[in-house]
Design an enzyme around this catalytic site. Structure first.
Site, PDB file in Angstrom:
ATOM      1  CD  GLU A  12      -2.753  -1.278   2.699  1.00 15.08           C
ATOM      2  OE1 GLU A  12      -3.885  -1.958   2.857  1.00 15.08           O
ATOM      3  OE2 GLU A  12      -2.101  -1.528   3.668  1.00 15.08           O
ATOM      4  CG  ASP A 176     -10.749  -9.475   0.597  1.00 13.94           C
ATOM      5  OD1 ASP A 176     -11.601 -10.012   1.105  1.00 13.94           O
ATOM      6  OD2 ASP A 176     -10.660  -8.148   0.433  1.00 13.94           O
TER       7      ASP A 176
END
Length: 211
Positions: A12, A176
């Site tokens: 990230e 997800d």
């Protein structure tokens, strides 16, 4: 004006650091989980003294209207794995640290800026658990059916910002949907195929704050 962005993981960090330069925005990695998140937020506040802090990165999504690559901005935040009981104070809610707010509200200015973009909004819940099973997600949603996203850092950063009186919002890309997934395959596919494009909305959001 200075904006601090806190992420949990190296992947990230790489995605977001590539999008920002200059001295007005600092992106730092805190590490995974609530303790690391709180320590990272306090370090950011002490050393950088930002006007605003944003928790960014990925999260599991929840709800029929949420899909992979959607961005969820927090209207409010709390913990899904905190329970202080009722022995002392019957008003304390599930997910609340006794003596602190039941839910941490996003800063109104940051929320208003985020809602001008193509994002989802709602409750983000945080806990020290990577949700890789439908059973665990059902347990969390049983307590918080309205939750739009689940992560491992945002509420801890929100608590730290609340105690330091620093405006805060969480801005999370959905990697997800645990209730539609098996064995976290969506999560792994996200990093293999679409993550690089997913943090552009975060860049647009941060740029809008300076307008």
């Amino acid at each position: 004006m200075k904006i601090g962005i806190i992420v949990a993981m190296d992947k990230e960090l790489r995605q977001l650091q590539a999008l920002f330069d200059g001295e007005q925005v600092r992106v730092e990695k805190c590490g995974i989980g609530k303790v690391n998140a709180a320590l990272g937020a306090q370090r950011m506040i002490n050393e950088f003294r930002p006007d605003y802090i944003i928790s960014s990165g990925c999260a599991g999504g929840n709800g029929d209207d949420v899909n992979v690559q959607d961005v969820v901005v927090s209207t409010e935040l709390c913990y899904h794995d905190v329970y202080c009981g009722t022995a002392v104070d019957n008003s304390t809610q599930y997910g609340q640290v006794q003596g602190l707010p039941a839910r941490y509200k996003a800063d109104p200015f940051l929320l208003q800026k985020a809602l001008q973009l193509n994002v989802k909004s709602g409750l983000i819940v945080t806990g020290d658990w990577f949700v890789d099973s439908k059973e665990k997600m059902r347990e969390i949603v049983g307590h918080f059916p309205e939750a739009k996203a689940v992560d491992m850092e945002s509420a801890a950063i929100a608590q730290t910002c609340y105690l330091n009186r620093v405006p805060f919002v969480s801005f999370r890309v959905v990697s997800d949907i645990p209730l539609r997934d098996t064995d976290a395959s969506q999560y792994h596919d996200f990093w293999n195929t679409v993550a690089e494009r997913s943090f552009q909305t975060t860049k647009v959001f941060v740029e809008s704050i300076f307008e």
